[in-house]
Design an enzyme around this catalytic site. Structure first.
Site, PDB file in Angstrom:
ATOM      1  N   CYS A 200     -40.147 -13.601  68.159  1.00  0.00           N
ATOM      2  CA  CYS A 200     -39.846 -14.903  67.707  1.00  0.00           C
ATOM      3  C   CYS A 200     -38.693 -14.654  69.496  1.00  0.00           C
ATOM      4  CB  CYS A 200     -38.439 -15.294  66.757  1.00  0.00           C
ATOM      5  SG  CYS A 200     -39.568 -15.599  65.200  1.00  0.00           S
ATOM      6  N   CYS A 346     -37.472  -0.458  69.486  1.00  0.00           N
ATOM      7  CA  CYS A 346     -37.805  -1.928  71.163  1.00  0.00           C
ATOM      8  C   CYS A 346     -36.660  -2.817  70.765  1.00  0.00           C
ATOM      9  CB  CYS A 346     -38.834  -2.703  71.237  1.00  0.00           C
ATOM     10  SG  CYS A 346     -39.579  -3.904  68.982  1.00  0.00           S
TER      11      CYS A 346
END
Ligand code: ZN
Length: 388
Positions: A200, A346
């Site tokens: 998202c 990440c």
């Protein structure tokens, strides 16, 4: 096209002299007029999400004189929201989004009732929340809520004004099988596997794009309430901001659809499992940011591998990390030494899990990834690392 508001609801509604002044530009459109404005005032719209799409949708609906706007959102305003979520301003950072939404919409039009639901929409609460509303506007950014709001709209026979945005592109449609046309599940029967789509928050979006798509959603909501024009039922409009091109795609209903088809298998609401920011495979070895901090304090006896994109590295980076974007990892495995432990991170934990799987498949054994990624680091360890 008939109005979705039944006649007995709007004929009783009165407009005060001040309201007649406020809505003068509506009243002077022959197709809207006093009757149309009464329909708007009698109507109740539920908007799922008070973010990028929810901002223009609720602001324009409030200005237009919708009777009641419901907003479902549990999130708090973050600096990274301000580039596009105009319901909230800088002084709202840290506040609940529904709080700043109530203030903003109240300032735009105190005549509109704003009802806020500080919760995540779930299969448990959705039907009860939606019950008083005439239509649903999908302003969500995740697949769980998107499928839930679709099923909710089909099962309760309320139109679902759908919008979605990604980078420079957006889409809008109206899903209302009870008025004709398909539902979202006719197009996409099942949610994508985690990892098939960018997570998202990781994809990014041009700030004006939710403004454009959200306004188109507000336009469709108002048309359905007024009973004017051709609603986007059975059609999906795709907008490419860079090419400046609108494309219309005809949509067909799927008779086999699990929720609106001839023999539906989904007859009550259910939560779908689509882990967006969560670890796609719970069995993958992971550490949290506190463990990472202790490991970094002991000394760099491992490689800290950052698999984000170069543009993200420029925003925020952990000292000493080695950067190999996820897409390049399979070709660049030779740069990593299987004998040395690799800790992967990440932004939020989605891509690092995929990278971890790539290394495991390649035979690496001394690897793990960081739960929550650099955003968790920023939130829990070092706020000087920008959250984005
Ligand atoms: Zn369907």
């Amino acid at each position: 096209m008939n109005s979705i508001i039944s006649e007995h609801r709007f004929t009783e509604v009165e407009l005060s002299p001040l309201e007649r002044q406020r809505y003068a530009r509506h009243l002077s459109i022959p197709d809207v007029g006093l009757e149309g404005q009464r329909k708007l005032k009698a109507s109740r719209v539920l908007c799922i999400g008070a973010g990028g799409l929810g901002s223009p949708v609720t602001m324009y609906l409030a200005a237009a004189g919708i009777g009641e706007i419901g907003i479902v959102d549990f999130d708090r305003v973050d600096y990274s929201n301000l580039q596009r979520q105009l319901l909230h301003d800088t002084s709202d950072v840290g506040k609940l989004k529904i709080e700043s939404a109530i203030e903003r919409l109240g300032a735009i039009n105190p005549g509109v009732r704003v009802k806020a639901f500080e919760t995540r929409l779930t299969s448990e609460n959705a039907a009860k929340i939606a019950a008083p509303y005439d239509l649903i506007v999908d302003g969500t950014d995740n697949f769980q809520t998107r499928y839930l709001s679709n099923d909710l709209s089909v099962l309760t026979r309320k139109p679902n004004v759908y919008g979605s945005i990604f980078r420079f592109e957006g889409q809008v449609s109206v899903f209302a099988p009870h008025l004709g046309g398909p539902c979202y599940r006719c197009l996409f029967p099942n949610p994508p596997e985690p990892g098939q789509v960018p997570s998202c928050a990781e994809g990014g979006v041009l700030g004006v794009l939710p403004g454009i798509i959200g306004c188109l959603q507000a336009n469709e909501a108002i048309k359905l309430i007024l009973g004017l024009g051709d609603p986007l039922i059975g059609r999906l409009v795709h907008f490419d901001a860079l090419a400046f091109r609108f494309r219309e795609i005809k949509l067909r209903r799927d008779p086999q659809c699990a929720v609106c088809g001839e023999n539906p298998t989904i007859t009550e609401l259910q939560d779908i499992t689509f882990a967006c920011d969560m670890n796609p495979s719970p069995s993958l070895p992971e550490i949290d940011v506190h463990q990472l901090k202790s490991r970094l304090e002991v000394g760099p006896l491992f490689v800290l591998l950052d698999v984000r994109e170069p543009a993200e590295i420029e925003v925020a980076r952990l000292d000493g990390s080695v950067v190999i974007p996820l897409g390049e990892l399979p070709a660049r495995l030779g740069e990593l030494d299987p004998a040395v432990e690799t800790i992967i991170h990440c932004k939020a934990g989605g891509r690092s899990a995929k990278a971890l799987q790539i290394l495991l498949d390649a035979g690496f054994t001394h690897v793990c990834h960081v739960k929550g990624g650099i955003n968790a680091w920023s939130a829990e360890i070092d706020p000087s690392v920008p959250l984005y």
